[in-house]
Design a protein around this motif. Sequence first.
Motif, PDB file in Angstrom:
ATOM      1  N   ARG A 167     -17.597  -9.399  -9.256  1.00 20.18           N
ATOM      2  CA  ARG A 167     -17.594  -8.197 -10.075  1.00 20.18           C
ATOM      3  C   ARG A 167     -16.270  -8.110 -10.817  1.00 20.18           C
ATOM      4  O   ARG A 167     -15.273  -8.736 -10.445  1.00 20.18           O
ATOM      5  N   ASP A 168     -16.235  -7.318 -11.868  1.00 22.10           N
ATOM      6  CA  ASP A 168     -14.973  -7.092 -12.568  1.00 22.10           C
ATOM      7  C   ASP A 168     -13.987  -6.452 -11.599  1.00 22.10           C
ATOM      8  O   ASP A 168     -14.354  -5.557 -10.825  1.00 22.10           O
ATOM      9  N   PRO A 169     -12.724  -6.879 -11.606  1.00 24.03           N
ATOM     10  CA  PRO A 169     -11.745  -6.274 -10.699  1.00 24.03           C
ATOM     11  C   PRO A 169     -11.674  -4.755 -10.817  1.00 24.03           C
ATOM     12  O   PRO A 169     -11.494  -4.051  -9.828  1.00 24.03           O
ATOM     13  N   ALA A 170     -11.838  -4.244 -12.042  1.00 16.89           N
ATOM     14  CA  ALA A 170     -11.775  -2.792 -12.224  1.00 16.89           C
ATOM     15  C   ALA A 170     -12.909  -2.096 -11.483  1.00 16.89           C
ATOM     16  O   ALA A 170     -12.717  -1.013 -10.914  1.00 16.89           O
ATOM     17  N   GLU A 171     -14.102  -2.692 -11.463  1.00 18.90           N
ATOM     18  CA  GLU A 171     -15.216  -2.084 -10.739  1.00 18.90           C
ATOM     19  C   GLU A 171     -14.978  -2.172  -9.237  1.00 18.90           C
ATOM     20  O   GLU A 171     -15.230  -1.217  -8.498  1.00 18.90           O
ATOM     21  N   VAL A 172     -14.487  -3.311  -8.777  1.00 20.75           N
ATOM     22  CA  VAL A 172     -14.223  -3.495  -7.348  1.00 20.75           C
ATOM     23  C   VAL A 172     -13.222  -2.465  -6.844  1.00 20.75           C
ATOM     24  O   VAL A 172     -13.450  -1.772  -5.840  1.00 20.75           O
ATOM     25  N   THR A 173     -12.100  -2.344  -7.544  1.00 24.75           N
ATOM     26  CA  THR A 173     -11.065  -1.426  -7.076  1.00 24.75           C
ATOM     27  C   THR A 173     -11.464   0.030  -7.286  1.00 24.75           C
ATOM     28  O   THR A 173     -11.013   0.912  -6.546  1.00 24.75           O
ATOM     29  N   ALA A 174     -12.332   0.310  -8.271  1.00 21.61           N
ATOM     30  CA  ALA A 174     -12.809   1.685  -8.468  1.00 21.61           C
ATOM     31  C   ALA A 174     -13.658   2.130  -7.291  1.00 21.61           C
ATOM     32  O   ALA A 174     -13.503   3.252  -6.776  1.00 21.61           O
ATOM     33  N   VAL A 175     -14.557   1.268  -6.839  1.00 21.90           N
ATOM     34  CA  VAL A 175     -15.385   1.601  -5.672  1.00 21.90           C
ATOM     35  C   VAL A 175     -14.504   1.758  -4.439  1.00 21.90           C
ATOM     36  O   VAL A 175     -14.656   2.710  -3.655  1.00 21.90           O
ATOM     37  N   TYR A 176     -13.570   0.853  -4.259  1.00 18.16           N
ATOM     38  CA  TYR A 176     -12.658   0.896  -3.107  1.00 18.16           C
ATOM     39  C   TYR A 176     -11.849   2.194  -3.104  1.00 18.16           C
ATOM     40  O   TYR A 176     -11.743   2.888  -2.081  1.00 18.16           O
ATOM     41  N   ALA A 177     -11.304   2.570  -4.260  1.00 21.19           N
ATOM     42  CA  ALA A 177     -10.504   3.799  -4.347  1.00 21.19           C
ATOM     43  C   ALA A 177     -11.353   5.030  -4.072  1.00 21.19           C
ATOM     44  O   ALA A 177     -10.896   5.988  -3.441  1.00 21.19           O
ATOM     45  N   TRP A 205      -4.766  18.295  -2.559  1.00 23.43           N
ATOM     46  CA  TRP A 205      -4.263  17.019  -2.025  1.00 23.43           C
ATOM     47  C   TRP A 205      -4.282  15.993  -3.145  1.00 23.43           C
ATOM     48  O   TRP A 205      -5.319  15.754  -3.763  1.00 23.43           O
ATOM     49  N   LEU A 206      -3.123  15.407  -3.409  1.00 25.50           N
ATOM     50  CA  LEU A 206      -3.005  14.398  -4.461  1.00 25.50           C
ATOM     51  C   LEU A 206      -2.848  13.018  -3.852  1.00 25.50           C
ATOM     52  O   LEU A 206      -2.083  12.834  -2.900  1.00 25.50           O
ATOM     53  N   VAL A 207      -3.543  12.060  -4.390  1.00 23.60           N
ATOM     54  CA  VAL A 207      -3.283  10.667  -4.064  1.00 23.60           C
ATOM     55  C   VAL A 207      -2.419  10.108  -5.184  1.00 23.60           C
ATOM     56  O   VAL A 207      -2.580  10.478  -6.355  1.00 23.60           O
ATOM     57  N   LEU A 208      -1.459   9.258  -4.833  1.00 25.23           N
ATOM     58  CA  LEU A 208      -0.484   8.753  -5.797  1.00 25.23           C
ATOM     59  C   LEU A 208      -0.592   7.230  -5.935  1.00 25.23           C
ATOM     60  O   LEU A 208      -1.241   6.559  -5.137  1.00 25.23           O
ATOM     61  N   GLY A 209       0.107   6.706  -6.941  1.00 28.68           N
ATOM     62  CA  GLY A 209       0.256   5.256  -7.071  1.00 28.68           C
ATOM     63  C   GLY A 209      -1.027   4.529  -7.413  1.00 28.68           C
ATOM     64  O   GLY A 209      -1.890   5.024  -8.146  1.00 28.68           O
ATOM     65  N   SER A 210      -1.173   3.326  -6.855  1.00 25.06           N
ATOM     66  CA  SER A 210      -2.304   2.467  -7.227  1.00 25.06           C
ATOM     67  C   SER A 210      -3.639   3.069  -6.827  1.00 25.06           C
ATOM     68  O   SER A 210      -4.645   2.857  -7.500  1.00 25.06           O
ATOM     69  N   ASN A 211      -3.678   3.844  -5.726  1.00 28.27           N
ATOM     70  CA  ASN A 211      -4.926   4.495  -5.359  1.00 28.27           C
ATOM     71  C   ASN A 211      -5.315   5.545  -6.389  1.00 28.27           C
ATOM     72  O   ASN A 211      -6.494   5.713  -6.702  1.00 28.27           O
ATOM     73  N   ALA A 212      -4.330   6.262  -6.905  1.00 30.19           N
ATOM     74  CA  ALA A 212      -4.618   7.261  -7.946  1.00 30.19           C
ATOM     75  C   ALA A 212      -5.119   6.578  -9.216  1.00 30.19           C
ATOM     76  O   ALA A 212      -6.037   7.077  -9.878  1.00 30.19           O
ATOM     77  N   ARG A 213      -4.529   5.434  -9.556  1.00 28.45           N
ATOM     78  CA  ARG A 213      -4.966   4.692 -10.754  1.00 28.45           C
ATOM     79  C   ARG A 213      -6.252   3.913 -10.506  1.00 28.45           C
ATOM     80  O   ARG A 213      -6.784   3.278 -11.395  1.00 28.45           O
ATOM     81  N   ARG A 214      -6.733   3.926  -9.270  1.00 30.09           N
ATOM     82  CA  ARG A 214      -7.912   3.167  -8.832  1.00 30.09           C
ATOM     83  C   ARG A 214      -7.694   1.676  -9.032  1.00 30.09           C
ATOM     84  O   ARG A 214      -8.571   0.953  -9.525  1.00 30.09           O
ATOM     85  N   GLU A 215      -6.519   1.214  -8.596  1.00 28.06           N
ATOM     86  CA  GLU A 215      -6.161  -0.204  -8.743  1.00 28.06           C
ATOM     87  C   GLU A 215      -5.663  -0.784  -7.427  1.00 28.06           C
ATOM     88  O   GLU A 215      -4.996  -1.807  -7.415  1.00 28.06           O
ATOM     89  N   ALA A 216      -6.003  -0.138  -6.317  1.00 20.56           N
ATOM     90  CA  ALA A 216      -5.452  -0.538  -5.021  1.00 20.56           C
ATOM     91  C   ALA A 216      -6.079  -1.831  -4.511  1.00 20.56           C
ATOM     92  O   ALA A 216      -7.233  -2.153  -4.794  1.00 20.56           O
ATOM     93  N   ALA A 217      -5.285  -2.549  -3.731  1.00 19.68           N
ATOM     94  CA  ALA A 217      -5.721  -3.750  -3.036  1.00 19.68           C
ATOM     95  C   ALA A 217      -5.589  -3.497  -1.528  1.00 19.68           C
ATOM     96  O   ALA A 217      -5.054  -2.468  -1.116  1.00 19.68           O
ATOM     97  N   PRO A 218      -6.062  -4.426  -0.678  1.00 15.99           N
ATOM     98  CA  PRO A 218      -5.948  -4.204   0.760  1.00 15.99           C
ATOM     99  C   PRO A 218      -4.527  -3.967   1.248  1.00 15.99           C
ATOM    100  O   PRO A 218      -4.314  -3.291   2.262  1.00 15.99           O
ATOM    101  N   SER A 219      -3.531  -4.479   0.539  1.00 18.81           N
ATOM    102  CA  SER A 219      -2.142  -4.311   0.966  1.00 18.81           C
ATOM    103  C   SER A 219      -1.551  -2.966   0.556  1.00 18.81           C
ATOM    104  O   SER A 219      -0.435  -2.628   0.965  1.00 18.81           O
ATOM    105  N   SER A 220      -2.276  -2.188  -0.225  1.00 17.25           N
ATOM    106  CA  SER A 220      -1.723  -0.950  -0.776  1.00 17.25           C
ATOM    107  C   SER A 220      -1.597   0.140   0.287  1.00 17.25           C
ATOM    108  O   SER A 220      -2.525   0.369   1.062  1.00 17.25           O
ATOM    109  N   ASP A 221      -0.446   0.818   0.281  1.00 22.28           N
ATOM    110  CA  ASP A 221      -0.252   1.982   1.140  1.00 22.28           C
ATOM    111  C   ASP A 221      -0.937   3.194   0.542  1.00 22.28           C
ATOM    112  O   ASP A 221      -1.282   3.216  -0.642  1.00 22.28           O
TER     113      ASP A 221
END
Length: 469
Positions: A167-177, A205-221
């Motif tokens: 899948r496109d990385p953007a779709e993968v990380t969007a579902v994950y986020a 409640w705000l989520v910040l960083g890569s999770n907020a941008r919906r770009e998180a990976a497994p290593s993301s806090d």
Amino acid sequence: MDPEPRFRTVDELVVSDPVLGTPGMTVAEAAALMTERRKGYVAVPAGAGRFGVVTDQILRERVLAAGRSAQTPLSEIMVPVARTVLTGTPTAEVLEELLEHRLHYLLVVDPEGTLRGAVDPQDFLASPSAAGLLLRARLDRADDLDQVAALGHRLPALLADLARERRDPAEVTAVYATLIDAVQRRVLALVLGADPGLDLADLTWLVLGSNARREAAPSSDIDSAVVFADSVTPERAVCYRRAFVQVNEALAAAGLTVDRHGATPVNPRFARTRSEWREAAEQWLVSPLDDQGMLMASLLLDGRAVDGHAEPVVQEVFAGVREHPHTLRLLIRESLTNRAQLRRIGTVDIKAHALRPIVEIARWAALSVHSPALSTRARLTAASGSMLMPTEQADTLTEVFEVLQRLRLRIQLQQRDRGEPASDVVRVRSLAPLDRSLLAQAVREIAGVQKRLGNLLAYTSAEEWTTQA
């Protein structure tokens, strides 16, 4: 440079003509039309590319449950301004919109405002993303923290399945986020709901960083913050922060890593009232070198509400950064300190040495054109054609970002398969030759953009950037 196919768009999901009604059409007529067309919606043109909408759910809630007559005109029950997306929108963004706003239908219009059709969550059931929809529904219904923890531990496997389906990385990380959002939302509701002295309505409640941008990976806090209502006293805020300790513990039990550097509402710096956040943001805008202003602004500008309704205060304040050219110059100069680099031997940090430079350039370039966009790709698109971000360079960084995200996900899933913790730090020689080549080319492209921005800083004024933006 990307050997993978480009983004799929919403156009591929629109397979039938739109179902159109009129404001004076009765509920009975609309129901008959929906039955005839085998669709669950009727769109009502409202002019200027806007549409009202009536869905199956609206008929149940606003007609049947309310005891209204079947002769009620649609104008009395419809959603007057339905959410829409443009043709050409990547499917990842469409899925985000559906899930974020819990929509049953999303109307698709072309640039001229003509309705082309509608999509709903069922349109994604043919893809692995459907598993994400089902898991999210189960998270929303979880009865206790143990159930949330058990479901949370399914996220890595789902992420792996999505990535392996190419899948496109953007779709993968969007579902994950979206699923990480659901874990946080349910944990927060369960923890605060167990204490009669606390009220979820008091905060956002705000989520910040890569999770907020919906770009998180497994290593993301998980970086997060809270906006309290102004009615919350300092004493009451202390009670909430104690509860946030339990929230963090529950997130950890669900397999998520809470930020180790203090970007959590347990820390008073990340849990303030709306007025306190505004006051702090106004100070950061004027004096970004004081009170860790640049760092805090960067974190909060990459913020998104997952529960609650407070407006994005920091984003509101920094929307005026164009009127503070000295601050904009400082922010861009700071972003260039994270130089794209790749050593021929030893290790490379894909996030720090390649992805972060793109993220930071995109953030400030988007702000320079007054864009509220949040994802890196959307920010680059918004800034494209500006003095800070010529179209060619915006296109290049967008492509490079997707290449790096795909590579990052693949590497971290391979680490998981080997039983290793997910990490952005990898040994260069452990990469496949093609991956090394892609990474090296990506770093060169980023470094070229950074060099141009450095020259722009040296030979032009920030006033020129905002004037021509």
